[in-house]
Design an enzyme around this catalytic site. Structure first.
Site, PDB file in Angstrom:
ATOM      1  CE  LYS A 148      -4.444  -1.530   1.586  1.00  0.00           C
ATOM      2  NZ  LYS A 148      -5.544  -1.493   2.721  1.00  0.00           N
ATOM      3  CE  LYS A 208      -5.640  -8.207  -2.715  1.00  0.00           C
ATOM      4  NZ  LYS A 208      -5.979  -7.287  -1.268  1.00  0.00           N
ATOM      5  CE  LYS A 250     -13.199  -3.382  -0.506  1.00  0.00           C
ATOM      6  NZ  LYS A 250     -11.940  -3.451   0.358  1.00  0.00           N
TER       7      LYS A 250
HETATM    8  P1  TYM Z   1     -10.527  -5.909   2.545  1.00  0.00           P
HETATM    9  O1  TYM Z   1     -11.646  -4.720   2.795  1.00  0.00           O
HETATM   10  O2  TYM Z   1      -9.500  -5.553   1.651  1.00  0.00           O
HETATM   11  O3  TYM Z   1     -11.262  -6.955   2.284  1.00  0.00           O
HETATM   12  C1  TYM Z   1     -12.449  -7.638   2.693  1.00  0.00           C
HETATM   13  C2  TYM Z   1     -12.363  -9.332   2.669  1.00  0.00           C
HETATM   14  O4  TYM Z   1     -12.223  -9.608   1.280  1.00  0.00           O
HETATM   15  C3  TYM Z   1     -10.972 -10.803   1.269  1.00  0.00           C
HETATM   16  N1  TYM Z   1     -10.447 -10.301  -0.190  1.00  0.00           N
HETATM   17  C4  TYM Z   1     -10.449 -11.409  -1.017  1.00  0.00           C
HETATM   18  N2  TYM Z   1     -10.763 -12.568  -0.887  1.00  0.00           N
HETATM   19  C5  TYM Z   1     -10.600 -13.291  -2.132  1.00  0.00           C
HETATM   20  N3  TYM Z   1      -9.854 -12.858  -3.212  1.00  0.00           N
HETATM   21  C6  TYM Z   1      -9.643 -11.857  -3.331  1.00  0.00           C
HETATM   22  N4  TYM Z   1      -9.037 -11.093  -4.298  1.00  0.00           N
HETATM   23  C7  TYM Z   1      -9.753 -10.815  -2.184  1.00  0.00           C
HETATM   24  N5  TYM Z   1      -9.814  -9.370  -1.912  1.00  0.00           N
HETATM   25  C8  TYM Z   1      -9.949  -9.269  -0.787  1.00  0.00           C
HETATM   26  C9  TYM Z   1      -9.997 -10.228   2.496  1.00  0.00           C
HETATM   27  O5  TYM Z   1      -9.308 -11.138   2.361  1.00  0.00           O
HETATM   28  C10 TYM Z   1     -11.150  -9.681   3.400  1.00  0.00           C
HETATM   29  O6  TYM Z   1     -11.477 -10.853   4.337  1.00  0.00           O
HETATM   30  N6  TYM Z   1      -8.074  -5.446   6.894  1.00  0.00           N
HETATM   31  C11 TYM Z   1      -9.161  -6.134   6.096  1.00  0.00           C
HETATM   32  C12 TYM Z   1     -10.361  -5.454   6.997  1.00  0.00           C
HETATM   33  C13 TYM Z   1     -10.431  -5.686   8.095  1.00  0.00           C
HETATM   34  C14 TYM Z   1     -10.730  -7.055   8.963  1.00  0.00           C
HETATM   35  C15 TYM Z   1     -10.972  -6.763  10.417  1.00  0.00           C
HETATM   36  C16 TYM Z   1     -11.046  -8.270   8.594  1.00  0.00           C
HETATM   37  C17 TYM Z   1     -10.516  -4.933   9.124  1.00  0.00           C
HETATM   38  N7  TYM Z   1     -10.574  -5.255  10.420  1.00  0.00           N
HETATM   39  C18 TYM Z   1     -11.191  -7.586  11.000  1.00  0.00           C
HETATM   40  C19 TYM Z   1     -11.198  -9.205   9.514  1.00  0.00           C
HETATM   41  C20 TYM Z   1     -11.268  -8.895  10.934  1.00  0.00           C
HETATM   42  C21 TYM Z   1      -9.284  -5.433   4.680  1.00  0.00           C
HETATM   43  O7  TYM Z   1      -8.693  -4.597   4.350  1.00  0.00           O
HETATM   44  O8  TYM Z   1      -9.971  -6.200   4.176  1.00  0.00           O
END
Ligand code: TYM
Length: 334
Positions: A118, A200, A203
């Site tokens: 990032k 990957k 978004k």
């Molecule tokens: P974030 O917002 O980037 O993504 C949300 C969830 O989607 C999963 N994900 C994916 N899974 C499969 N293939 C992909 N290409 C893909 N892109 C994203 C992520 O693994 C995630 O589960 N830090 C986290 C958010 C967060 C969180 C938490 C998660 C904050 N606090 C506590 C669990 C527990 C994040 O940025 O996810």
């Protein structure tokens, strides 16, 4: 005869309300959540505090947060059975994050690969929040004495850090936190970009053809899948040498619930055009009902705001129990 009522294990997970929620977020996280909601006591957060580690337009962030609450519900999460709320409504997240920051080493944060990725993408704004982001994520999870965290593969390192912080705190100041376990789906833990299947699906990808948004219209979904990068092998195999085809098979299996073996048997002798047509059909069938429900919910702002307020209070009540305990342990007057 005595009857023992087993306490349900607790789940916590979250998604950032930044960019357009992708099918990666859905298959990697959200869809698994909906399938786990009966078995667990579940808390699903829209992590807006995390989102501001990258610059956001305030009005857009507000909309995206409400939209994500609606999307959680539209995918099938019951807002009565589960707790669904925006992170900024529960101040205990930020308070616990400060305390846990004092139990986290800079060396640990320096090793976080997502911070490195990032910062490379946001060179003009490598802020302290981006750096301490995994501490806030640990606070999110530990605040609720979480047993299981359903996430995609990219969050594995953050979850391991949360476990390390919890163990360190427990060891230093006596047992306080439940040590959380990750949960990854059988397929879909890592959905790849349609244009570069070695990275990957994200978004924040600038190329709209690389991602399938949960809210893309059916014809857009179909066109993007048709344009997905494959290879010149011409045979449908599930191998790392054919990452584009592998990703399409993953998307197919996530939608149908088939195993990879079943899908390979189904596509035997078929060509990439047929594979893409099937993936498009399955994807549209999967997302269309979610989109219809999403648009219906978005017309009812009052309903969504009521959910946000009641659920934030429920979350805050649970969070306060842990935070009070933690404050006592570290030596604050409570
Ligand atoms: P974030 O917002 O980037 O993504 C949300 C969830 O989607 C999963 N994900 C994916 N899974 C499969 N293939 C992909 N290409 C893909 N892109 C994203 C992520 O693994 C995630 O589960 N830090 C986290 C958010 C967060 C969180 C938490 C998660 C904050 N606090 C506590 C669990 C527990 C994040 O940025 O996810």
């Amino acid at each position: 005869m005595s009857e023992t009522v087993e306490k349900k294990k607790r789940i916590f997970s979250g998604i950032q309300p930044s960019g357009n929620i992708t099918i990666g977020n859905y298959y990697g996280a959200l869809k698994n959540w909906t399938q786990m909601q009966d078995e667990y006591e579940s808390i699903y957060c829209v992590v807006d505090l995390h989102a501001i580690t990258v610059r956001q337009e305030p009005a857009k962030l507000r909309n995206k947060t409400r939209e994500l609450v609606a999307l959680y519900i539209a995918t099938g999460l019951d807002p009565v059975k589960n707790i669904i709320y925006p992170q900024s409504h529960v101040r205990q997240h930020a308070e616990l994050a400060w305390i846990l920051g004092c139990f986290t080493y800079m060396g640990e944060l320096n090793r976080m690969t997502q911070f490195k990725d990032k910062s490379a993408k946001n060179e003009s704004n490598i802020n302290a929040g981006l750096y301490t982001y995994p501490v806030l994520m640990a606070a999110d999870i530990l605040l609720f004495q979480t047993d299981v965290v359903p996430i995609g593969a990219d969050q594995k390192q953050h979850l391991e850090l949360a476990r390390d912080i919890a163990q360190r705190f427990n060891h230093t100041l006596s047992d306080t936190f439940t040590i959380p376990e990750p949960y990854f789906g059988k397929v879909g833990a890592r959905i790849m970009s349609l244009q570069d299947p070695t990275s990957k699906m994200s978004k924040s990808d600038a190329n709209p053809n690389a991602t399938l948004s949960l809210l893309d219209e059916p014809n857009i979904l179909t066109n993007k899948i048709k344009r997905a990068v494959t290879d010149s092998v011409g045979v449908i195999n599930y191998t790392n040498e054919q990452p584009g085809v592998k990703n399409l098979l993953d998307l197919y299996c996530c939608g149908t619930g088939d195993s990879i073996e079943e899908a390979l048997a189904f596509f035997e002798g078929k060509n990439y055009g047929q594979l893409k047509a099937s993936v498009a059909e399955v994807t549209v069938n999967e997302l269309k009902p979610i989109q219809d429900e999403f648009h219906r919910l978005m017309k009812d702002k009052k309903y969504l705001d009521d959910i946000i307020h009641t659920n934030s209070e429920r979350a805050s009540f649970l969070a306060e129990k842990t935070l009070r305990k933690v404050k006592k342990k570290v030596g604050f007057i409570v």
